[in-house]
Design a protein around this motif. Sequence first.
Motif, PDB file in Angstrom:
ATOM      1  N   ARG A  61      -5.395 -15.004  15.887  1.00 34.06           N
ATOM      2  CA  ARG A  61      -6.519 -14.643  15.030  1.00 34.06           C
ATOM      3  C   ARG A  61      -6.502 -13.154  14.775  1.00 34.06           C
ATOM      4  N   ASN A  62      -6.825 -12.783  13.541  1.00 31.75           N
ATOM      5  CA  ASN A  62      -7.013 -11.385  13.190  1.00 31.75           C
ATOM      6  C   ASN A  62      -8.333 -10.964  13.827  1.00 31.75           C
ATOM      7  N   LYS A  64     -10.227  -8.493  13.422  1.00 28.46           N
ATOM      8  CA  LYS A  64     -11.198  -7.878  12.509  1.00 28.46           C
ATOM      9  C   LYS A  64     -11.892  -8.918  11.634  1.00 28.46           C
ATOM     10  N   THR A  65     -11.106  -9.874  11.092  1.00 28.44           N
ATOM     11  CA  THR A  65     -11.668 -10.843  10.153  1.00 28.44           C
ATOM     12  C   THR A  65     -11.858 -12.229  10.746  1.00 28.44           C
ATOM     13  N   GLY A  66     -11.195 -12.519  11.856  1.00 27.63           N
ATOM     14  CA  GLY A  66     -11.274 -13.848  12.448  1.00 27.63           C
ATOM     15  C   GLY A  66     -10.355 -14.848  11.767  1.00 27.63           C
ATOM     16  N   GLU A  67      -9.593 -14.385  10.775  1.00 30.44           N
ATOM     17  CA  GLU A  67      -8.687 -15.251  10.029  1.00 30.44           C
ATOM     18  C   GLU A  67      -7.531 -15.715  10.920  1.00 30.44           C
TER      19      GLU A  67
END
Length: 95
Positions: A61-62, A64-67
């Motif tokens: 997961r990123n 910062k963005t949760g992507e």
Amino acid sequence: MNKSEIIEKVSADNDLTKVKAKQIVEQVFGFIGTDLKKEGRFSFPDLGTFTVSQRAARTGRNPKTGEALKIKASKSVRFKPSPALKTLVAKVKVK
């Protein structure tokens, strides 16, 4: 201790020039890298064993963005200390 400190110590302890000590240190690390690439492991008595390990592909997961991200499979080097090194480190006082 970093590479330049190792070179300095090898030079001083063996009455060598720093250039010659650097060549020796780099050659030793080159041998380790070559053996890891060829054999998948390098063992040094009283220090330990370096081995190549495979890390599987995974989803991360990123932060910062949760992507969700796909992380590729990769190789890594692992180190297992010898019993002699473990004993030596056990005697070290932590600051």
